[in-house]
Structures are given as structure tokens and as C-alpha cells.
Design a protein around this motif. Structure first.
Motif, PDB file in Angstrom:
ATOM      1  N   ASP A 272      -3.946   7.288   9.794  1.00  8.67           N
ATOM      2  CA  ASP A 272      -3.148   8.567   9.533  1.00  8.67           C
ATOM      3  C   ASP A 272      -2.100   8.225   8.421  1.00  8.67           C
ATOM      4  N   LYS A 273      -1.720   9.328   8.135  1.00 12.75           N
ATOM      5  CA  LYS A 273      -0.511   9.272   7.047  1.00 12.75           C
ATOM      6  C   LYS A 273       0.671   8.336   7.426  1.00 12.75           C
ATOM      7  N   ALA A 274       1.268   8.566   8.753  1.00 14.45           N
ATOM      8  CA  ALA A 274       2.268   7.834   9.164  1.00 14.45           C
ATOM      9  C   ALA A 274       2.020   6.255   9.124  1.00 14.45           C
ATOM     10  N   TRP A 275       1.055   5.887   9.696  1.00 13.27           N
ATOM     11  CA  TRP A 275       0.554   4.337   9.744  1.00 13.27           C
ATOM     12  C   TRP A 275       0.920   4.007   8.176  1.00 13.27           C
ATOM     13  N   MET A 276      -0.053   4.607   7.251  1.00  9.59           N
ATOM     14  CA  MET A 276      -0.348   4.103   6.003  1.00  9.59           C
ATOM     15  C   MET A 276       1.145   3.997   5.279  1.00  9.59           C
ATOM     16  N   ASP A 277       2.089   5.160   5.347  1.00  9.90           N
ATOM     17  CA  ASP A 277       3.274   5.124   4.901  1.00  9.90           C
ATOM     18  C   ASP A 277       4.326   4.158   5.463  1.00  9.90           C
ATOM     19  N   GLY A 278       4.031   3.562   6.809  1.00 17.72           N
ATOM     20  CA  GLY A 278       4.812   2.602   7.221  1.00 17.72           C
ATOM     21  C   GLY A 278       5.166   1.261   6.868  1.00 17.72           C
ATOM     22  N   PHE A 279       4.103   0.933   5.598  1.00 15.54           N
ATOM     23  CA  PHE A 279       4.325  -0.507   4.778  1.00 15.54           C
ATOM     24  C   PHE A 279       5.507  -0.086   3.863  1.00 15.54           C
ATOM     25  N   TYR A 280       5.894  -1.397   3.514  1.00 15.54           N
ATOM     26  CA  TYR A 280       6.853  -1.321   2.379  1.00 15.54           C
ATOM     27  C   TYR A 280       6.086  -0.786   1.202  1.00 15.54           C
ATOM     28  N   PRO A 281       7.118   0.064   0.334  1.00  9.94           N
ATOM     29  CA  PRO A 281       6.596   0.621  -0.834  1.00  9.94           C
ATOM     30  C   PRO A 281       6.191  -0.440  -1.928  1.00  9.94           C
ATOM     31  N   ALA A 282       6.759  -1.399  -1.919  1.00  7.31           N
ATOM     32  CA  ALA A 282       6.728  -2.636  -2.900  1.00  7.31           C
ATOM     33  C   ALA A 282       5.227  -2.915  -2.825  1.00  7.31           C
ATOM     34  N   PHE A 283       4.794  -3.163  -1.575  1.00  9.80           N
ATOM     35  CA  PHE A 283       3.349  -3.765  -1.343  1.00  9.80           C
ATOM     36  C   PHE A 283       2.292  -2.564  -1.428  1.00  9.80           C
ATOM     37  N   MET A 284       2.787  -1.251  -1.192  1.00 12.01           N
ATOM     38  CA  MET A 284       1.615  -0.204  -1.457  1.00 12.01           C
ATOM     39  C   MET A 284       1.425  -0.016  -2.792  1.00 12.01           C
ATOM     40  N   GLU A 285       2.245  -0.692  -3.843  1.00 13.57           N
ATOM     41  CA  GLU A 285       1.969  -0.529  -5.143  1.00 13.57           C
ATOM     42  C   GLU A 285       0.606  -1.239  -5.622  1.00 13.57           C
ATOM     43  N   ASN A 286       0.221  -2.207  -4.922  1.00 13.72           N
ATOM     44  CA  ASN A 286      -0.979  -2.643  -5.287  1.00 13.72           C
ATOM     45  C   ASN A 286      -2.013  -2.676  -4.134  1.00 13.72           C
ATOM     46  N   SER A 287      -1.975  -1.328  -3.336  1.00 12.56           N
ATOM     47  CA  SER A 287      -2.751  -0.652  -2.450  1.00 12.56           C
ATOM     48  C   SER A 287      -3.192   0.452  -2.599  1.00 12.56           C
ATOM     49  N   ARG A 288      -2.616   1.158  -3.661  1.00 11.94           N
ATOM     50  CA  ARG A 288      -2.721   2.557  -4.094  1.00 11.94           C
ATOM     51  C   ARG A 288      -3.142   2.729  -5.393  1.00 11.94           C
ATOM     52  N   THR A 289      -3.861   3.929  -5.841  1.00  5.78           N
ATOM     53  CA  THR A 289      -3.992   4.144  -7.230  1.00  5.78           C
ATOM     54  C   THR A 289      -4.339   5.551  -7.171  1.00  5.78           C
ATOM     55  N   GLY A 290      -3.885   6.300  -8.106  1.00  7.86           N
ATOM     56  CA  GLY A 290      -4.112   7.799  -8.211  1.00  7.86           C
ATOM     57  C   GLY A 290      -4.162   8.595  -6.928  1.00  7.86           C
ATOM     58  N   GLY A 291      -3.024   8.150  -5.913  1.00  6.17           N
ATOM     59  CA  GLY A 291      -2.560   8.721  -4.835  1.00  6.17           C
ATOM     60  C   GLY A 291      -3.652   8.423  -3.470  1.00  6.17           C
ATOM     61  N   LYS A 292      -4.510   7.377  -4.002  1.00  6.28           N
ATOM     62  CA  LYS A 292      -5.530   7.189  -2.926  1.00  6.28           C
ATOM     63  C   LYS A 292      -5.206   5.538  -2.148  1.00  6.28           C
TER      64      LYS A 292
END
Length: 401
Positions: A117-137
Motif C-alpha cells: 500500500d502507498k502508506a507503507w512505501m511512502d514510509g521510507f526515507y525519501p533519499a532511499f526512495m530515489e534509488n527505488s523509484r523511477t517514473g513514479g513507479k
């Protein structure tokens, strides 16, 4: 009164079919988890323990950890297995492998997996998500993540007339401190001021310098690099000058693998390396040490690093659901906090840092929070399509000497 055979059979037929499910019970869902470590030891025991704990909490799932060597070994083995139709269901691979895995078409989108769910995936530090997402996916979930930090020997600082509680704040101070900390004996050096490794992961250490010089090496889509930016050349010149001009760092290749040992043996006063070495340093440094954010150039900063969790497309629907449950189990706040405390990697969510055990740990060991506090200044680690070829080009060209 004797029971006839017909009566007995009739009685059996009338019984509800309660015993059949016990005989034909559904087999547990089998999940293979590839994890990047070369040899047994504390980490494998920890991972084995997590798998056992998860199975106790989820009796219908069996997780088989497979230890796959280095990160490079791990991506090679995962891709080879996927091409051969025998991919793991979930694997911890470098966050920078994201585009390679996308291009190979072997991993599933976390956004589309059951149990996310979005709440879980948005719960990580944004800096780490930069290498976890691309194109909004979302393609990877942060698990074993890090940044580069500075470690320094407080005794050496004190002996050099420096405040042992204050690390260099900028590039100029880093040179100044390193000059005071370097000890020469004739034509030789018995103690170097600083070591920034240039083997193993030279692009990663160099990216810290380019980030501090306020330039990114690639775009978010992973299809363009900026190696030719003049500020990239300036960063390389600074690194080169530490050896050639200021003579405060060894010339030639500074080995990634031996830099912590050089630090323990008092051959170097300051070193740059991963926060994943924090537990190693705390265990093995025979002197008081400090941990600090990297010094700023035009700005402060470090690339993030480390491994994400990926689910492979070949997993069955039941295996996908089980893999998501396992990923959520590994990253829940209490466990993420304990993982960070045990290994030195950065607990991947703010919620993990709000647990009572992590608060108590940081209160007694403030150095543990340095990498977390550096995250607002951190950027995505170098990652592009055709990542290995692109990274090799930078590795081959970014040696300081």
C-alpha cells in the motif's frame, strides 16, 4: 447388539469429512531469498534468525535464504537464474541494479504486488526512495541501506592539537586537519591524515565529492549522465590534490578493503567509508573514535548506497504475496531498528528511529545517528540504464592519481 457390515459402512458414510484436510493439507508456500554475503558469520546468523521468526509467525510460508557472495556475484547469479527459469522469488540486490533489472524484464512492480500500500512505501526515507523509484513507479524496497561518513581517531586529533569532538566542516578544513595529522619520517610517512578509498567502489566515493561540489552525475530517468560538467573535474582535482599537492593521502590506489584496517592500526587518522562499517569500527577500533558527516564543498552531501529488496516476476501469485509479507516483516520499525543497531546500516524509516530501543541506543551511542542526519543532504547513488558499463567508465576515469 452386533453391528452389521452394512450398518457400519452406512455410519462411516454419514460422518462429516473432517479428516481429509489434515491428510491433504495445503503445502507451505516456498520462497527463496537471495542475500549478498560471501561467508557465514554474524550476518548469516541474523538473516537465518529472521527467516525462522517469520516462519513461526507465518506457518504457511517457508523462506529459504541463499547466500550469494558479493553484490556483483549476487546480481550475476540472479540474472543467470532468471534467464534459466529458476529465479529467486525475492532478493536483496544493490539499489543501483534497479535499471538493469528493469531492462532485463525480470522484476515486478511493488505498486502492483498483493499486500502493498502507498502508506507503507511512502514510509521510507525519501533519499532511499530515489534509488527505488523511477517514473513514479516503485521497483525496490529499501532494506540494507547506507551513506558514506567520516570516521576519525580522537587520540590523533588531540595529539595534533585539534578538538577531538569536532570534525572538519568543509574541504578547506579537511586539508588543514589532514596536514596537521600527517606524520613524516624522512622520506616516508608513518601516519596519513586521510584516506578516501579509490578501489572497490571508486565511483561511489567520487560521487560524494561531486555531490559536495553541487553536481549530480545522472538524471532521475537513468538515461543521461553529466560526467563532462566542469564541477565534476573540479571534484576530481580536489581528490587528486590530497595526494599530489598536499601529500596528506597515500598516492596511487587506496584500497577499499584495507582502509578500515589501516584505521585500526593507526596508519590513518581520518577515513571515508560506509556507515555499514560502524559496528565493525565500534568493535575493533582500539581507541576512541568519532563519526561525522562528510565535509561540505559548495554544499554538504553524500550518495546513498546499499541494497534493496526486489520481487521477481516469475514468482507465483502465492509466492508474490508471501514475498511481500516477508519484506514488510524485515522492514517493520522494531526490526529495522534492531538491524541498524546490529549492523551499522541506516534504519530505513523514520518510524524505526522513533522506537524506544533505537532512542535508547542513540542516547548511549550518538554516532549511530550521523548517517541518518546526513540523509537530507544525500542524493541517489549513480544508477543508469546499462549501469555496469556506465559505472565502469567512471571507475576507470575517476582515479585521483
Amino acid at each position: 447388539m452386533p453391528v452389521t457390515r452394512r450398518a457400519a459402512l452406512g455410519a462411516l458414510a454419514a460422518l462429516p469429512a473432517l479428516s481429509a484436510p489434515a491428510v491433504w493439507a495445503q503445502a507451505p508456500v516456498q520462497v527463496t531469498f537471495n542475500y549478498p554475503v560471501a561467508v557465514g558469520g554474524p550476518i548469516t546468523r541474523t538473516i537465518d534468525g529472521y527467516c525462522a521468526d517469520f516462519e513461526r509467525a507465518n506457518p504457511g510460508i517457508r523462506v529459504r535464504p541463499v547466500y550469494t557472495g558479493t553484490y556483483q556475484d549476487s546480481i550475476t547469479k540472479a540474472l543467470t537464474a532468471a534467464r534459466g527459469g529458476d529465479a529467486p522469488q525475492i532478493a536483496c540486490l544493490l539499489s543501483t541494479d534497479m535499471f538493469t533489472l528493469i531492462d532485463e524484464g525480470v522484476v515486478a512492480l511493488w505498486d502492483e504486488l498483493p499486500g502493498t500500500d502507498k502508506a507503507w512505501m511512502d514510509g521510507f526515507y525519501p533519499a532511499f526512495m530515489e534509488n527505488s523509484r523511477t517514473g513514479g513507479k516503485t521497483w525496490g524496497i529499501p532494506f540494507q541501506r547506507s551513506t558514506i561518513v567520516m570516521y576519525y581517531n580522537k587520540d590523533m586529533f588531540r595529539d595534533a592539537g585539534l578538538n577531538p569532538e569536532v570534525a572538519p566542516r568543509n574541504w578547506a578544513e579537511q586539508v588543514e586537519f589532514a596536514q596537521k595529522l600527517t606524520k613524516r619520517q624522512g622520506d616516508g610517512v608513518s601516519q596519513w591524515g586521510i584516506q578516501i578509498p579509490s578501489s572497490g567502489f571508486p565511483y561511489w566515493l567520487f560521487q560524494a565529492l561531486t555531490t559536495q561540489n553541487d553536481v549530480r552525475l545522472m538524471n532521475e530517468a537513468g538515461d543521461r549522465t553529466f560526467f563532462a560538467d566542469p564541477k565534476v573535474a573540479e571534484a576530481l582535482s580536489y581528490w587528486h590534490d590530497l595526494s599530489a599537492r598536499y601529500r596528506v593521502q597515500p598516492s596511487g590506489i587506496v584500497e577499499w578493503g584495507t582502509t578500515p584496517r589501516d584505521f585500526f592500526e593507526r596508519k590513518v587518522a581520518m577515513m571515508w567509508t560506509t556507515t555499514g562499517n560502524l559496528t565493525n569500527v565500534r568493535t575493533n577500533a582500539p581507541f576512541p573514535f568519532g563519526v561525522a558527516m562528510l565535509p561540505e564543498g559548495r554544499r554538504r552531501g553524500s550518495p546513498t548506497g546499499g541494497g534493496n529488496l526486489y520481487v521477481f516476476k516469475s514468482a507465483s501469485p502465492a509466492q508474490r504475496e508471501a514475498a511481500v509479507k516477508f519484506a514488510r516483516f524485515l522492514t517493520e520499525p522494531e526490526r529495522a531498528a534492531q538491524w541498524g543497531m546490529d549492523t551499522g546500516y541506516v534504519a530505513v524509516s523514520p518510524a524505526a528511529w522513533e522506537t524506544e530501543k533505537m532512542k535508547a541506543y542513540v542516547a548511549g551511542f550518538p554516532a549511530a545517528a550521523v548517517a541518518r542526519d546526513q540523509l537530507p543532504y544525500s542524493v541517489a547513488e549513480l544508477s543508469t540504464h546499462e549501469n555496469q558499463r556506465v559505472t565502469k567508465a567512471l571507475n576507470d576515469g575517476c582515479r585521483p592519481c
